[in-house]
Design an enzyme around this catalytic site. Structure first.
Site, PDB file in Angstrom:
ATOM      1  CD  GLU A   1       7.254   6.822   7.254  1.00 25.04           C
ATOM      2  OE1 GLU A   1       6.631   6.633   6.201  1.00 25.04           O
ATOM      3  OE2 GLU A   1       7.514   5.918   8.068  1.00 25.04           O
TER       4      GLU A   1
ATOM      5  CE  LYS B   1       8.864  -5.100  -6.872  1.00 24.90           C
ATOM      6  NZ  LYS B   1      10.074  -4.323  -6.521  1.00 24.90           N
TER       7      LYS B   1
ATOM      8  N   GLY C   1       0.917   1.891  -0.856  1.00 22.49           N
ATOM      9  CA  GLY C   1      -0.044   1.063  -0.114  1.00 22.49           C
ATOM     10  C   GLY C   1      -1.480   1.389  -0.510  1.00 22.49           C
TER      11      GLY C   1
ATOM     12  CB  CYS D   1       8.063   1.053   9.617  1.00 22.28           C
ATOM     13  SG  CYS D   1       8.688  -0.105   8.440  1.00 22.28           S
TER      14      CYS D   1
ATOM     15  CD  GLU E   1       2.201  -3.563   9.110  1.00 16.92           C
ATOM     16  OE1 GLU E   1       2.465  -2.408   9.514  1.00 16.92           O
ATOM     17  OE2 GLU E   1       1.394  -4.314   9.675  1.00 16.92           O
TER      18      GLU E   1
ATOM     19  N   GLY F   1       5.548  -0.855   2.735  1.00 10.99           N
ATOM     20  CA  GLY F   1       6.182   0.237   1.992  1.00 10.99           C
ATOM     21  C   GLY F   1       5.492   1.552   2.284  1.00 10.99           C
ATOM     22  CB  SER F   2       5.571   4.717   0.442  1.00 12.85           C
ATOM     23  OG  SER F   2       5.075   4.287  -0.812  1.00 12.85           O
TER      24      SER F   2
HETATM   25  P1  ADP Z   1       9.681   3.019  -0.215  1.00  9.91           P
HETATM   26  O1  ADP Z   1       9.387   4.469  -0.242  1.00  9.91           O
HETATM   27  O2  ADP Z   1       9.848   2.421   1.128  1.00  9.91           O
HETATM   28  O3  ADP Z   1      10.685   2.560  -1.234  1.00  9.91           O
HETATM   29  P2  ADP Z   1       7.614   1.986  -1.922  1.00  9.91           P
HETATM   30  O4  ADP Z   1       6.181   1.905  -1.552  1.00  9.91           O
HETATM   31  O5  ADP Z   1       7.993   2.828  -3.068  1.00  9.91           O
HETATM   32  O6  ADP Z   1       8.313   2.378  -0.583  1.00  9.91           O
HETATM   33  O7  ADP Z   1       8.210   0.545  -2.187  1.00  9.91           O
HETATM   34  C1  ADP Z   1       7.928  -0.599  -1.419  1.00  9.91           C
HETATM   35  C2  ADP Z   1       7.798  -1.797  -2.342  1.00  9.91           C
HETATM   36  O8  ADP Z   1       6.671  -1.567  -3.190  1.00  9.91           O
HETATM   37  C3  ADP Z   1       8.972  -2.003  -3.276  1.00  9.91           C
HETATM   38  O9  ADP Z   1       9.193  -3.387  -3.465  1.00  9.91           O
HETATM   39  C4  ADP Z   1       8.513  -1.369  -4.566  1.00  9.91           C
HETATM   40  O10 ADP Z   1       9.132  -1.906  -5.701  1.00  9.91           O
HETATM   41  C5  ADP Z   1       7.048  -1.716  -4.551  1.00  9.91           C
HETATM   42  N1  ADP Z   1       6.196  -0.828  -5.366  1.00  9.91           N
HETATM   43  C6  ADP Z   1       6.373   0.475  -5.658  1.00  9.91           C
HETATM   44  N2  ADP Z   1       5.392   0.931  -6.451  1.00  9.91           N
HETATM   45  C7  ADP Z   1       4.544  -0.112  -6.667  1.00  9.91           C
HETATM   46  C8  ADP Z   1       3.325  -0.284  -7.394  1.00  9.91           C
HETATM   47  N3  ADP Z   1       2.779   0.707  -8.065  1.00  9.91           N
HETATM   48  N4  ADP Z   1       2.742  -1.490  -7.361  1.00  9.91           N
HETATM   49  C9  ADP Z   1       3.273  -2.512  -6.656  1.00  9.91           C
HETATM   50  N5  ADP Z   1       4.416  -2.423  -5.969  1.00  9.91           N
HETATM   51  C10 ADP Z   1       5.053  -1.243  -5.965  1.00  9.91           C
END
Ligand code: ADP
Length: 497
Positions: A386, A176, A234, A285, A251, A229-230
């Protein structure tokens, strides 16, 4: 250029979302340019991908690991063949300069060849049993269906880091990718398809995190989630996986610092700082977001840093003269601008940059000037949170001990760096810095695929990606006892008086 029409990839079929809904990916250097449309998948689409991955798992896990690895080797060869095309697409889709985009693809290639080698090295242990005529060993077992949720900042490298070891270990995967880089993920999937992996072994689900991502994390038939991701997302992923008993590898954020001691090679330290802070527009990151400068060199270092930073050329990543590309999207641009407001309110001094760049061509994209903030104290928000943009803060330190203490004074612990010629300090830093990665006389960025990647404290949850440690994420140990004595032997009882 004609926009690409991206689709989901499930059981070797290219499909739209069942609803037919789509989303858009735009060029961050020229917001009016549509790069791709892609499916807005929801639970129904995710269900189909999970069914395909589960079905494929039944036979894929039985394919010998060296044979599984050969598919990944083939993916590596194809990535090499399409390297330039992929790099160009990446530059257009998420904005990083071409040289960096090539590096991103190269990381995927390195990961392919490295992971392929691991197919012949999924070693277990054999050990003497405490009983006579009994044999004991361990072997690695795949985990099952793995959901790989990835960000946009390394749109080829990170999916490769996750998918390649997962597949070599015998798992099936559903990728995804981030909403900002669907085209890169689609091209990568086409390469997996071209390499001939059996149907359902690799699947792709596009869509929003809160819809497609969430559905994957909550799905009862997903066994493992690997997420980058964030920190906010996370935390949700970790919590959900805990509740639904899934394996999970996280991560997340960083607030990486580079220490420059008074005995450092300043030219080298400046080069490292500029690359670490402004490479990928600070959207790594591992980006350097704090420079901890010894008071004896701070003034000179700052002058040199300003001079170097003022020469950086902002522009589209596809322009070979660009040093610093755009931010990935408008909300990221707003976020960085807001941090500048916070910095000013907190009393930080903007030495250079500090604004959205909108002269000439730049007005069409999400450009932020490379920014250096001075008069920053470790307690300010800009020194702790960050920012994920081309912003670096300068903090003066009086001693090595103070530098280490400030470096560690953050909830994160991904990357770190120290520039010094003093071998004693270098070794003390290796020991005392609380981070998953420490560079001596190198910037905070520059990970290589055959070494563990990940962070301590709130950056991660104890796992490491890449290197042999990736195998720990994507397998579980089975312990096997073989009793060839022909009788019942009771451990801890029959071999004791
Ligand atoms: P960034 O701020 O780096 O975009 P995110 O955490 O928003 O970080 O996104 C990282 C990944 O996590 C992306 O693929 C995003 O679509 C996915 N993502 C965001 N929200 C959710 C969620 N609630 N559940 C699962 N995946 C998510």
């Amino acid at each position: 250029m004609t926009p690409l029409t991206c689709q989901n990839y499930i059981a070797d079929q290219w499909l739209n979302a069942v609803s037919g809904d789509t989303l858009e990916s735009r060029n961050p250097a020229v917001n009016s340019e549509l790069v791709a449309t892609f499916p807005r998948s929801v639970t129904t689409d995710v269900d189909a991908a999970v069914i395909a991955a589960r079905q494929a798992y039944r036979t894929w896990r039985l394919v010998p690991a060296p044979a599984r690895a050969e598919y990944i080797y083939k993916v590596g060869e194809l990535l090499l063949q399409y390297k330039e095309e992929l790099a160009l697409l990446m530059s257009r889709e998420m904005g990083k300069p071409l040289t960096e985009a090539r590096g991103d693809v190269q990381e995927g290639i390195d990961c392919a060849f490295y992971s392929a080698g691991e197919g012949r090295r999924l070693f277990g242990q054999t050990t003497p049993s405490e009983m006579p005529n009994k044999f004991a060993m361990t072997m690695r077992m795949p985990i099952g269906v793995c959901a790989l949720i990835t960000p946009w900042n390394f749109p080829i490298a990170i999916p490769c880091w996750k998918a390649m070891p997962a597949l070599v270990c015998g798992n099936t995967v559903i990728l995804k990718p981030a909403e900002d880089t669907p085209a890169c993920a689609t091209k990568l999937m086409e390469i997996f398809q071209q390499a001939g992996l059996p149907a359902g072994v690799v699947n792709l689900i596009h869509g929003l995190g809160e819809e497609a991502g969430k559905a994957l994390v909550e799905h009862p038939d997903v066994d493992l989630v690997s997420f980058t991701g964030s920190s906010e997302t996370g935390a949700f992923v970790g919590e959900t996986c805990g509740r639904t008993h899934k394996r999970v590898c996280l991560e997340m954020g960083g607030k990486n610092a580079q220490i420059v001691m008074e005995d450092a090679d300043l030219e080298l330290a400046i080069e490292g700082a500029v690359w670490g802070a402004f490479g990928t527009s600070g959207q790594r990151c591992t980006a350097t977001s704090r420079l901890l400068l010894h008071r004896d060199i701070k003034k000179q270092f700052t002058t040199m840093l300003l001079e170097r930073t003022s020469k950086l050329r902002l522009g589209a990543g596809t322009n070979p003269n660009t040093d610093v590309g755009p931010l990935v999207n408008t909300s990221q641009l707003q976020r960085v601008s807001q941090y500048l407001e916070i910095a000013r309110e907190e009393g930080a001094k903007v030495l250079i940059g500090g604004k959205i760049a909108n002269e000439g061509e730049l007005q069409h994209g999400n450009f932020f000037q490379p920014t250096i903030l001075d008069s920053v104290t470790p307690k300010m928000r800009v020194a702790r949170e960050e920012i994920f943009g081309p912003v670096v803060v300068l903090i003066e330190v009086n001693s090595f001990e103070e530098a280490i203490a400030i470096l560690n004074d953050t909830p994160y612990g991904l990357s770190s760096s120290i520039y010094t010629r003093d071998i004693n300090r270098a070794f003390a830093a290796m020991r005392d810095i609380e981070a998953g990665i420490t560079y001596i006389n190198g910037p905070t960025i520059g990970a290589e695929v055959h070494l563990p990647f990940g962070g301590v404290k709130q950056t991660g949850n104890g796992h490491r990606e890449a290197g042999t440690t990736a195998m720990e994420v994507f397998t579980e140990w089975k312990t096997v006892y073989v009793d060839f004595s022909g009788g019942l032997q009771r451990a801890q009882i029959d071999n004791r008086d």
